[in-house]
Design a protein around this motif. Structure first.
Motif, PDB file in Angstrom:
ATOM      1  N   GLY A  62      39.617  28.189  33.652  1.00  0.00           N
ATOM      2  CA  GLY A  62      38.929  28.808  32.535  1.00  0.00           C
ATOM      3  C   GLY A  62      38.377  27.829  31.520  1.00  0.00           C
ATOM      4  O   GLY A  62      38.026  28.227  30.406  1.00  0.00           O
ATOM      5  N   GLN A  63      38.269  26.559  31.913  1.00  0.00           N
ATOM      6  CA  GLN A  63      37.785  25.529  31.008  1.00  0.00           C
ATOM      7  C   GLN A  63      36.352  25.125  31.339  1.00  0.00           C
ATOM      8  O   GLN A  63      35.860  25.348  32.455  1.00  0.00           O
ATOM      9  CB  GLN A  63      38.693  24.293  31.083  1.00  0.00           C
ATOM     10  CG  GLN A  63      40.157  24.590  30.781  1.00  0.00           C
ATOM     11  CD  GLN A  63      40.371  25.113  29.381  1.00  0.00           C
ATOM     12  OE1 GLN A  63      39.804  24.591  28.421  1.00  0.00           O
ATOM     13  NE2 GLN A  63      41.205  26.149  29.249  1.00  0.00           N
ATOM     14  N   LYS A  64      35.681  24.501  30.364  1.00  0.00           N
ATOM     15  CA  LYS A  64      34.345  23.961  30.609  1.00  0.00           C
ATOM     16  C   LYS A  64      34.390  22.865  31.674  1.00  0.00           C
ATOM     17  O   LYS A  64      35.440  22.267  31.935  1.00  0.00           O
ATOM     18  CB  LYS A  64      33.770  23.378  29.326  1.00  0.00           C
ATOM     19  CG  LYS A  64      33.330  24.381  28.284  1.00  0.00           C
ATOM     20  CD  LYS A  64      32.661  23.642  27.130  1.00  0.00           C
ATOM     21  CE  LYS A  64      32.128  24.590  26.087  1.00  0.00           C
ATOM     22  NZ  LYS A  64      31.415  23.869  25.009  1.00  0.00           N
ATOM     23  N   LEU A  65      33.225  22.582  32.254  1.00  0.00           N
ATOM     24  CA  LEU A  65      33.138  21.518  33.256  1.00  0.00           C
ATOM     25  C   LEU A  65      33.056  20.170  32.550  1.00  0.00           C
ATOM     26  O   LEU A  65      32.151  19.940  31.748  1.00  0.00           O
ATOM     27  CB  LEU A  65      31.918  21.717  34.148  1.00  0.00           C
ATOM     28  CG  LEU A  65      31.753  23.101  34.803  1.00  0.00           C
ATOM     29  CD1 LEU A  65      30.575  23.079  35.762  1.00  0.00           C
ATOM     30  CD2 LEU A  65      33.017  23.538  35.506  1.00  0.00           C
ATOM     31  N   PRO A  79      46.745  38.794  38.427  1.00  0.00           N
ATOM     32  CA  PRO A  79      47.435  40.084  38.398  1.00  0.00           C
ATOM     33  C   PRO A  79      46.848  41.044  39.421  1.00  0.00           C
ATOM     34  O   PRO A  79      45.671  40.984  39.747  1.00  0.00           O
ATOM     35  CB  PRO A  79      47.185  40.580  36.968  1.00  0.00           C
ATOM     36  CG  PRO A  79      46.842  39.364  36.174  1.00  0.00           C
ATOM     37  CD  PRO A  79      46.132  38.460  37.143  1.00  0.00           C
ATOM     38  N   LEU A  80      47.699  41.922  39.918  1.00  0.00           N
ATOM     39  CA  LEU A  80      47.225  42.950  40.836  1.00  0.00           C
ATOM     40  C   LEU A  80      46.366  43.943  40.079  1.00  0.00           C
ATOM     41  O   LEU A  80      46.547  44.185  38.892  1.00  0.00           O
ATOM     42  CB  LEU A  80      48.413  43.683  41.474  1.00  0.00           C
ATOM     43  CG  LEU A  80      49.282  42.837  42.417  1.00  0.00           C
ATOM     44  CD1 LEU A  80      50.476  43.670  42.840  1.00  0.00           C
ATOM     45  CD2 LEU A  80      48.490  42.359  43.607  1.00  0.00           C
ATOM     46  N   ARG A  81      45.400  44.530  40.779  1.00  0.00           N
ATOM     47  CA  ARG A  81      44.556  45.537  40.149  1.00  0.00           C
ATOM     48  C   ARG A  81      45.367  46.766  39.796  1.00  0.00           C
ATOM     49  O   ARG A  81      46.303  47.139  40.477  1.00  0.00           O
ATOM     50  CB  ARG A  81      43.427  45.938  41.111  1.00  0.00           C
ATOM     51  CG  ARG A  81      42.444  44.838  41.382  1.00  0.00           C
ATOM     52  CD  ARG A  81      41.424  45.302  42.398  1.00  0.00           C
ATOM     53  NE  ARG A  81      42.085  45.558  43.672  1.00  0.00           N
ATOM     54  CZ  ARG A  81      41.497  46.205  44.665  1.00  0.00           C
ATOM     55  NH1 ARG A  81      40.290  46.681  44.523  1.00  0.00           N
ATOM     56  NH2 ARG A  81      42.116  46.388  45.803  1.00  0.00           N
ATOM     57  N   THR A  82      44.991  47.420  38.698  1.00  0.00           N
ATOM     58  CA  THR A  82      45.676  48.623  38.262  1.00  0.00           C
ATOM     59  C   THR A  82      45.613  49.680  39.357  1.00  0.00           C
ATOM     60  O   THR A  82      44.538  50.014  39.854  1.00  0.00           O
ATOM     61  CB  THR A  82      45.028  49.178  36.981  1.00  0.00           C
ATOM     62  OG1 THR A  82      45.083  48.156  35.974  1.00  0.00           O
ATOM     63  CG2 THR A  82      45.765  50.413  36.508  1.00  0.00           C
ATOM     64  N   THR A 125      34.303  41.020  30.970  1.00  0.00           N
ATOM     65  CA  THR A 125      35.095  41.273  29.766  1.00  0.00           C
ATOM     66  C   THR A 125      36.536  41.437  30.200  1.00  0.00           C
ATOM     67  O   THR A 125      36.881  42.415  30.869  1.00  0.00           O
ATOM     68  CB  THR A 125      34.612  42.532  29.036  1.00  0.00           C
ATOM     69  OG1 THR A 125      33.227  42.388  28.703  1.00  0.00           O
ATOM     70  CG2 THR A 125      35.420  42.763  27.774  1.00  0.00           C
ATOM     71  N   GLY A 126      37.370  40.468  29.827  1.00  0.00           N
ATOM     72  CA  GLY A 126      38.743  40.490  30.305  1.00  0.00           C
ATOM     73  C   GLY A 126      38.762  40.336  31.810  1.00  0.00           C
ATOM     74  O   GLY A 126      38.212  39.377  32.359  1.00  0.00           O
ATOM     75  N   ASP A 127      39.354  41.294  32.491  1.00  0.00           N
ATOM     76  CA  ASP A 127      39.402  41.246  33.955  1.00  0.00           C
ATOM     77  C   ASP A 127      38.426  42.232  34.588  1.00  0.00           C
ATOM     78  O   ASP A 127      38.568  42.582  35.760  1.00  0.00           O
ATOM     79  CB  ASP A 127      40.824  41.532  34.448  1.00  0.00           C
ATOM     80  CG  ASP A 127      41.305  42.931  34.086  1.00  0.00           C
ATOM     81  OD1 ASP A 127      40.614  43.603  33.294  1.00  0.00           O
ATOM     82  OD2 ASP A 127      42.357  43.356  34.597  1.00  0.00           O
ATOM     83  N   ASP A 143      37.252  42.142  38.006  1.00  0.00           N
ATOM     84  CA  ASP A 143      36.724  40.819  38.309  1.00  0.00           C
ATOM     85  C   ASP A 143      37.674  40.072  39.244  1.00  0.00           C
ATOM     86  O   ASP A 143      38.883  40.310  39.236  1.00  0.00           O
ATOM     87  CB  ASP A 143      36.533  40.022  37.020  1.00  0.00           C
ATOM     88  CG  ASP A 143      35.753  38.744  37.250  1.00  0.00           C
ATOM     89  OD1 ASP A 143      34.907  38.719  38.169  1.00  0.00           O
ATOM     90  OD2 ASP A 143      35.991  37.762  36.514  1.00  0.00           O
ATOM     91  N   ARG A 144      37.110  39.196  40.043  1.00  0.00           N
ATOM     92  CA  ARG A 144      37.896  38.350  40.939  1.00  0.00           C
ATOM     93  C   ARG A 144      37.028  37.184  41.382  1.00  0.00           C
ATOM     94  O   ARG A 144      35.808  37.212  41.232  1.00  0.00           O
ATOM     95  CB  ARG A 144      38.370  39.153  42.157  1.00  0.00           C
ATOM     96  CG  ARG A 144      37.241  39.714  43.012  1.00  0.00           C
ATOM     97  CD  ARG A 144      37.741  40.142  44.379  1.00  0.00           C
ATOM     98  NE  ARG A 144      36.719  40.798  45.180  1.00  0.00           N
ATOM     99  CZ  ARG A 144      35.751  40.156  45.834  1.00  0.00           C
ATOM    100  NH1 ARG A 144      35.639  38.836  45.748  1.00  0.00           N
ATOM    101  NH2 ARG A 144      34.865  40.823  46.558  1.00  0.00           N
TER     102      ARG A 144
END
Length: 441
Positions: A83-86, A399-402, A280-282, A253-254
């Motif tokens: 989740g960081q910049k390159l 995390p597993l999907r809801t 947005t989020g996951d 998202d994945r």
């Protein structure tokens, strides 16, 4: 008067106009690196750009796609896997080099010089199938160098790259290839079972292999099997005044989500002119304005439903269902033994990816019980005891999907949460419980 310099100058101008221009900017956005690609319009330029970023294991958090006449502009907001910049100059240079050259140059420069025999498999999925496939190949003296297999809606498709176990060379003996095909054709049963072999396997490495599996499952018409859950949400409508078909996708998202969607749209013969991607989020939101390659929008309700079904299938195929197990071993027989152990303990492999790094094979399996639930504590303990905890690891990478799955009667419901890499040793159950993968009884 002679104009000898004119052809050269004109040729340089044409090259300059048609060579993509790549700008990588770390100053505009506080949370992501911007990758901007400008180029003369080409139908597959968007997929090629996303493919390069996906191969580097980068996440595309946002994207803006726009086509103006004969010119195309893509802007991607990307981060690394953490989740960081390159910041790695080598990664940045590779992106600039890969996206800023013509396709032939990139392909020639990125081809793997190794060659293997490639087996394509499509057929009916069933418990224990993977162990039988690996057992047949081991029995026939085939060493698995790399493999990718996906199970979806009762079907399985994949690519297996093999070589001669003794020599480490591609399998050239046509009689042996036919024998392998016959044996695997018996194991991978189903009316649409298909196998083929090729020594030019560099064509199908990396995301090229992923795209090929999408094509195999598309040809197998797995999209006609209904999606069980409410996700992913896909809608298609026409904007007749502008001649576009507008596709909206909303889902969890994945990794590689955008790549999977673009593969399907491209292989179905559509061209994307405009689009936006946001996370947005996951949760992921994607919108595309597209037409047929001949310039026409979707023209019938049947076609609209087919696009929806195909995109839903493309998103679901790679969805990681089950517990992730990693097996590191240099012995190909260990893989056959491990998959047999999965089968004997009632585990079903929903996805498998195998690759060789030096002398060690890294094998990733996503497993569930026979009902599609997370494996129970006793089952994992039995697998650990049989295979050993020196080479087998369990990992939760997101995390597993809801509502993705619920535990069975002998296990508690897993809670969502992230965790690190865990060795399946004497402390594994306590660690898994602490991370929320399996709760103590």
């Amino acid at each position: 008067m002679e104009w000898q310099a004119s052809p050269d100058e004109y040729e340089k101008l044409v090259i300059r106009m048609n060579t993509p221009r790549v700008v990588i900017d770390n100053t505009v956005c506080a949370t992501a690196t911007l990758v901007k690609v400008d180029s003369a319009r080409k139908d597959v330029i968007l997929l090629e750009a996303v493919q390069v970023l996906t191969d580097l294991d980068l996440s595309i958090r946002k994207a803006y796609i726009s086509s103006d006449g004969c010119w195309f502009m893509n802007v991607f907001h990307v981060t690394d896997r953490y989740g960081q910049k390159l910041t790695d100059k080598r990664v940045i240079a590779y992106i600039e080099r890969s996206l800023g050259t013509e396709e032939d140059d990139v392909t020639a420069g990125s081809r793997d010089i190794e060659a293997f025999t490639t087996l394509e498999l499509v057929g009916t999925d069933r418990p224990g199938l993977l162990s039988e496939i690996f057992a047949v190949l081991a029995n026939l003296g085939c060493s698995i160098v790399e493999a990718k297999l996906w199970a979806h809606k009762g079907r399985i498709a994949g690519l297996v790259f093999v070589e001669e176990e003794d020599s480490g060379l591609p399998i050239e003996d046509s009689d042996k290839i036919r024998h392998i095909q016959a044996r695997l054709g018996y194991v991978v049963r189903g009316a649409t079972t298909a196998l083929s072999s090729s020594s030019a396997s560099y064509v199908f490495r990396g995301t090229n292999a992923d795209r090929r599996i999408h094509q195999l499952m598309f040809a197998d018409r797995d999209y006609e099997r209904a999606v069980a859950s409410g996700e992913p949400s896909v809608s298609v409508q026409n904007w007749m005044e502008r001649g576009y078909s507008i596709v909206n996708v909303q889902c969890s998202d994945r990794p590689k989500l955008l790549f999977d969607v673009l593969c399907t749209i491209t292989d179905m013969g559509y061209v994307i002119f405009h689009g936006t991607i946001d996370t947005t989020g996951d949760h992921a939101y994607q919108e595309f304005y597209m037409r047929h390659s001949d310039g026409s929008p979707i023209c019938s309700e049947a076609e609209r439903q087919r696009v929806i079904q195909c995109l839903q299938a493309a998103i679901e195929r790679r969805a990681s269902e089950g517990l992730r197990l990693e097996l590191c071993s240099a012995d190909p027989l260990t893989v056959a033994e491990a998959t047999r152990t999965f089968r004997e303990n009632g585990l079903t492999v929903t996805r498998a990816e195998m690759s060789t790094k030096g002398e060690t094979a890294v094998n990733v399996f996503y497993v569930t019980d026979s009902g599609g639930h997370l494996p129970g504590r006793k089952t994992i303990e039995a697998v650990m005891e049989r295979i050993g905890d020196d080479s087998l690891k369990a990992c939760v990478d997101r995390p597993l999907r809801t509502g993705q799955m619920k535990s069975g009667s002998d296990r508690d419901e897993p809670s969502s949460g992230s965790g690190g890499l865990l060795r399946l040793g004497s402390l594994v159950m306590r660690n898994l419980s602490n991370l929320g993968i399996i709760r103590s009884s």
